[in-house]
Design a protein around this motif. Structure first.
Motif, PDB file in Angstrom:
ATOM      1  N   LEU A 157     -44.480 187.930  70.813  1.00 49.90           N
ATOM      2  CA  LEU A 157     -45.141 187.288  71.965  1.00 49.90           C
ATOM      3  C   LEU A 157     -44.153 186.641  72.936  1.00 49.90           C
ATOM      4  CD1 LEU A 157     -48.355 185.608  70.502  1.00 49.90           C
ATOM      5  CD2 LEU A 157     -48.115 187.831  71.550  1.00 49.90           C
ATOM      6  N   LYS A 158     -42.860 186.952  72.787  1.00 51.14           N
ATOM      7  CA  LYS A 158     -41.851 186.370  73.666  1.00 51.14           C
ATOM      8  C   LYS A 158     -42.109 186.760  75.122  1.00 51.14           C
ATOM      9  CE  LYS A 158     -37.690 184.291  73.786  1.00 51.14           C
ATOM     10  NZ  LYS A 158     -36.543 184.869  73.086  1.00 51.14           N
ATOM     11  N   PHE A 159     -42.558 188.033  75.295  1.00 52.31           N
ATOM     12  CA  PHE A 159     -42.801 188.505  76.662  1.00 52.31           C
ATOM     13  C   PHE A 159     -43.804 187.589  77.379  1.00 52.31           C
ATOM     14  CE2 PHE A 159     -46.238 190.276  74.232  1.00 52.31           C
ATOM     15  CZ  PHE A 159     -47.308 190.295  75.107  1.00 52.31           C
ATOM     16  N   TRP A 160     -44.769 187.098  76.597  1.00 54.45           N
ATOM     17  CA  TRP A 160     -45.824 186.266  77.156  1.00 54.45           C
ATOM     18  C   TRP A 160     -45.248 184.920  77.582  1.00 54.45           C
ATOM     19  CZ3 TRP A 160     -50.469 183.684  74.405  1.00 54.45           C
ATOM     20  CH2 TRP A 160     -51.503 183.494  75.333  1.00 54.45           C
ATOM     21  N   LYS A 161     -44.353 184.395  76.718  1.00 51.43           N
ATOM     22  CA  LYS A 161     -43.706 183.131  77.040  1.00 51.43           C
ATOM     23  C   LYS A 161     -42.918 183.286  78.344  1.00 51.43           C
ATOM     24  CE  LYS A 161     -40.587 179.680  75.130  1.00 51.43           C
ATOM     25  NZ  LYS A 161     -39.657 179.350  74.055  1.00 51.43           N
ATOM     26  N   ASN A 162     -42.194 184.400  78.447  1.00 47.76           N
ATOM     27  CA  ASN A 162     -41.406 184.630  79.652  1.00 47.76           C
ATOM     28  C   ASN A 162     -42.301 184.668  80.890  1.00 47.76           C
ATOM     29  OD1 ASN A 162     -39.138 184.729  78.127  1.00 47.76           O
ATOM     30  ND2 ASN A 162     -39.067 186.974  78.000  1.00 47.76           N
ATOM     31  N   ARG A 163     -43.448 185.338  80.741  1.00 51.46           N
ATOM     32  CA  ARG A 163     -44.357 185.442  81.870  1.00 51.46           C
ATOM     33  C   ARG A 163     -44.850 184.044  82.283  1.00 51.46           C
ATOM     34  NH1 ARG A 163     -49.273 189.181  80.783  1.00 51.46           N
ATOM     35  NH2 ARG A 163     -47.723 190.611  79.979  1.00 51.46           N
ATOM     36  N   MET A 164     -45.183 183.232  81.231  1.00 53.93           N
ATOM     37  CA  MET A 164     -45.652 181.874  81.514  1.00 53.93           C
ATOM     38  C   MET A 164     -44.569 181.073  82.232  1.00 53.93           C
ATOM     39  SD  MET A 164     -47.921 180.493  78.340  1.00 53.93           S
ATOM     40  CE  MET A 164     -47.073 181.069  76.928  1.00 53.93           C
ATOM     41  N   LEU A 165     -43.322 181.238  81.758  1.00 53.00           N
ATOM     42  CA  LEU A 165     -42.204 180.510  82.358  1.00 53.00           C
ATOM     43  C   LEU A 165     -42.066 180.864  83.829  1.00 53.00           C
ATOM     44  CD1 LEU A 165     -39.347 180.610  79.702  1.00 53.00           C
ATOM     45  CD2 LEU A 165     -40.268 178.584  80.813  1.00 53.00           C
ATOM     46  N   LEU A 166     -42.136 182.182  84.102  1.00 47.31           N
ATOM     47  CA  LEU A 166     -41.997 182.660  85.476  1.00 47.31           C
ATOM     48  C   LEU A 166     -43.066 182.056  86.369  1.00 47.31           C
ATOM     49  CD1 LEU A 166     -41.148 186.465  85.394  1.00 47.31           C
ATOM     50  CD2 LEU A 166     -39.932 184.626  86.590  1.00 47.31           C
ATOM     51  N   LYS A 167     -44.311 182.083  85.856  1.00 42.69           N
ATOM     52  CA  LYS A 167     -45.441 181.607  86.626  1.00 42.69           C
ATOM     53  C   LYS A 167     -45.275 180.116  86.960  1.00 42.69           C
ATOM     54  CE  LYS A 167     -50.408 181.894  86.236  1.00 42.69           C
ATOM     55  NZ  LYS A 167     -51.411 181.930  85.171  1.00 42.69           N
ATOM     56  N   LYS A 222     -45.199 174.620  77.061  1.00 43.72           N
ATOM     57  CA  LYS A 222     -45.189 173.522  76.092  1.00 43.72           C
ATOM     58  C   LYS A 222     -45.944 173.865  74.822  1.00 43.72           C
ATOM     59  CE  LYS A 222     -47.079 169.894  78.063  1.00 43.72           C
ATOM     60  NZ  LYS A 222     -47.381 168.558  78.564  1.00 43.72           N
ATOM     61  N   TYR A 223     -47.092 174.504  75.044  1.00 49.19           N
ATOM     62  CA  TYR A 223     -47.961 174.788  73.907  1.00 49.19           C
ATOM     63  C   TYR A 223     -47.666 176.138  73.279  1.00 49.19           C
ATOM     64  CZ  TYR A 223     -50.531 171.040  76.177  1.00 49.19           C
ATOM     65  OH  TYR A 223     -50.868 169.847  76.743  1.00 49.19           O
ATOM     66  N   PHE A 224     -46.608 176.799  73.766  1.00 50.75           N
ATOM     67  CA  PHE A 224     -46.385 178.175  73.330  1.00 50.75           C
ATOM     68  C   PHE A 224     -46.308 178.310  71.819  1.00 50.75           C
ATOM     69  CE2 PHE A 224     -43.521 181.663  72.190  1.00 50.75           C
ATOM     70  CZ  PHE A 224     -44.311 182.708  72.633  1.00 50.75           C
TER      71      PHE A 224
END
Lengths: 348, 312
Positions: A333-343, A5-7
């Motif tokens: 920083l898309k990779f980070w968003k993806n990681r957050m989504l996965l988590k 949400k806060y990405f």
């Protein structure tokens, strides 16, 4: 804390931090007293009432163009014409501020409205060309910037120029035309109230009216909007009219609020800065206020820095370029968003 | 009117047309290559400005005009490379990327100039070098043609040569074919094994290469120093020329020449008391009109096709 949400907010913050780090690096490389210089850059804009005033004065035109550009971007129109309109409306307002004689209530109102309407009409041209014949609004608006600058400069040099002044400036405005100051000790003018009202109106328009909804839908997907029965051509022309009106008003207000003569002999750059403000604000009217203030802050900081230390203020354009490149970078920083989504998916 | 003709119908005027066309032509060729690959590079102005400054600085420190030219080309191509990296890798919007490049260049060049020379206006204190002008043997002795075509700056000849090179590159080489196919339909190109990103990288780098030659010409030929904002809209005129030339090599070259002539004419027209400010807008007005005519005719064509399929 790190929720998807806060990405967007986190990413914007990351961009600003990176930009500031680059600013510090440049200062450290260039300056003889880096720590002191960084201190000036960061804190000097807040040091006195006058300096805070400078930040707000600088933010006013940025809010105008930022708001205009964010509406255009919202409709997915890549129009960078705010630059030329800002300039040309300033010229129109100048002509009226010099030659009309009205009382101090009507004079600025008439002059500013005239500038805004001229801006709206000029802005409509690329809009109509886009809506009717699908002519690329980017190229036409960029060409219009240069055309409007040429015509505006011609009007300045041939009709408005004060031959007795030493520089290439217009005659003095009538006293009645100038905007009054809001706070003693600063040059903050009534333009601030005008732009804040416009921002509220733009917010209501975007989120509370049918037109605003159609504008947002056209921006998301023009074909979809058309197939669901919206008249997208009308929407596109409308958003161009509104954006031109706002950008033109910005030029008019800036001229009457900050100067006693018209003195731009090159494009002042607020239109392009408007694109930066709109991007930082994610095309959201209320966020335009914050991002314009931020941009104004670092600019005034750089300005103070060049006066009080050995680093020239042009450093700021490097910082601005970094911000634009990163803020509009979808993959940053898309990779980070993806990681957050996965988590989050795993937790759910 | 006669006084105007007296100005235009001289070999000096024809000579100056070629002289002012050079930077526009270089940048327009650059814009052409990136446009054909489907990416609009509006950072032309910025790339030219950076390379103009780099040429002056490198030639001043190495005392060699040729090394200066190399520096100019490398730095211009580097800027295009940065733009390419951000747009292709990080997916920055190409237009906003271009805006960023222009912003960076207009302030960044003044910043660096000030640090090196202590002057924010021009590079007078840097002893930079200028690339030579060339007299062409035999040609220079022919009346009329000689004074027009001979004695130009070496980059002017190179710009004319570049038209042929770009034409050959786009129409006769595998790279050119790939650039055109990527611009036409990236998905189709991808499906037959063309690496779209790699081709767009090459196209952007090439566009930076040509634009920086135009920038180098400005500070090492047209003038012999760098001045603040010296490109003065030539990058935009180049984009206009490319657009008006309908993205063909020949069309782009001819419109560049036309806009160059308009530029040279603006001095001549002052004899007729037509203000220079208005003449300076002519290329942009012409481009807008050209765009409108093209867009209207395209829409008509499309509508006709649509009607034809319906009546079938």
């Amino acid at each position: 804390m790190f929720k998807v949400k806060y990405f967007e907010a986190i990413r914007t913050a990351a961009v600003i931090v990176i930009a500031l780090i680059i600013a510090f690096l440049i200062i450290s490389l260039v300056s003889d007293h880096p720590v002191k210089t960084i201190g000036i850059f960061l804190w000097e804009p807040l040091s006195t009432k006058g300096h805070i005033g400078n930040v707000i004065e600088m933010a006013i035109p940025l809010m105008f163009t930022g708001l205009a550009v964010s509406l255009l971007f919202r409709a997915n129109m890549f129009n960078l014409g705010a630059e030329g309109i800002f300039y040309f409306s300033g010229v129109v307002t100048t002509a009226l501020a010099i030659h009309l004689s009205l009382n101090s209530w009507f004079h600025p109102v008439v002059a500013i409205l005239a500038g805004s309407i001229v801006g709206a009409l000029l802005s409509a041209i690329p809009g109509i060309l886009k809506a009717k014949w699908n002519a690329n609004e980017l190229v036409t608006s960029l060409m219009f910037n240069n055309i409007l600058f040429g015509v505006g400069l011609y009007l300045l040099n041939y009709y408005l120029r004060d031959a007795k002044a030493f520089a290439n400036v217009s005659f003095k405005f009538e006293k009645t035309a100038q905007l009054s100051k809001l706070f003693a000790g600063t040059r903050i003018h009534t333009g601030l109230i005008i732009v804040l009202v416009l921002i509220v109106l733009a917010h209501l328009f975007l989120y509370r009216t049918k037109w605003g909804y159609e504008l947002r839908m056209t921006g998301v997907n023009r074909d979809f909007a058309r197939y669901s029965g919206m008249k997208t051509a009308k929407v596109i022309i409308l958003v161009h009219l509104i954006a031109g009106f706002i950008a033109g008003m910005g030029g008019s207000v800036e001229v009457l609020g900050m100067y006693s003569r018209f003195q731009w002999t090159s494009l002042p750059g607020y239109g392009m800065d408007g694109a930066l403000v709109a991007m930082l604000a994610k095309n959201n009217p209320f966020s335009v206020i914050v991002s314009a203030l931020f941009l104004a802050y670092i600019r005034i900081g750089a300005d103070m820095m060049s006066r009080l230390s050995d680093v020239p203020s042009e450093m700021i354009s490097i910082i601005q370029a970094v911000i634009i490149l990163l803020i509009s970078a979808e993959q940053f920083l898309k990779f980070w968003k993806n990681r957050m989504l996965l988590k989050e998916a795993k937790e759910a | 009117m006669n006084s105007l003709l007296n100005v235009i119908l001289t070999t000096d005027f024809a000579f100056s047309v070629l002289r002012v066309t050079t930077p526009i032509l270089f940048a327009a060729l650059g814009a052409l290559i990136s446009n054909r690959a489907g990416i609009i590079n509006i950072g032309m102005e910025g790339i030219m400005l950076v390379s103009a400054l780099a040429g002056v600085i490198v030639s001043a420190y190495t005392q060699s005009a040729w090394v200066g030219l190399l520096g100019a080309v490398l730095s211009g191509t580097l800027i295009a490379g940065i733009l390419a990296f951000f747009t292709l890798k990080f997916k920055t919007h190409i237009i906003l990327g271009g805006v960023a490049i222009n912003m960076f260049a207009s302030g960044g060049t003044v910043f660096i100039l000030y640090l090196l020379s202590g002057d924010k206006g021009s590079s007078t204190s840097l002893a930079s070098k200028v690339l030579p002008s060339i007299d062409i043997p035999l040609l220079q002795d022919i009346p009329v043609l000689g004074p027009i075509l001979s004695g130009h700056h070496i980059l002017t000849y190179f710009s004319i040569l570049s038209v042929l090179v770009v034409y050959y590159l786009l129409n006769r080489t595998p790279l050119g074919l790939r650039i055109r196919s990527v611009g036409e339909n990236p998905h189709a190109a991808q499906s037959v094994g063309v690496s779209v990103v790699r081709i767009q990288y090459s196209a952007l780098l090439l566009s930076g290469f040509f634009a920086s030659l135009g920038g180098a010409y400005m500070s090492m030929g047209y003038l012999s120093l760098f001045t603040r904002d010296m490109i003065a809209g030539r990058g935009w005129i180049a984009i206009a020329a490319e657009s008006m030339g309908r993205s063909t090599t020949v069309g782009t070259a001819l419109t560049s020449l036309l806009f160059g002539a308009a530029d040279a004419l603006s001095n001549a027209l002052q004899v007729l008391k037509i203000p220079a400010e208005l003449i300076a807008t002519l290329p942009y007005v012409a481009t807008v009109i050209g765009l409108i005519i093209y867009a209207v005719s395209e829409t008509r064509k499309k509508n006709k096709k649509l009607k034809a399929t319906i009546t079938k």
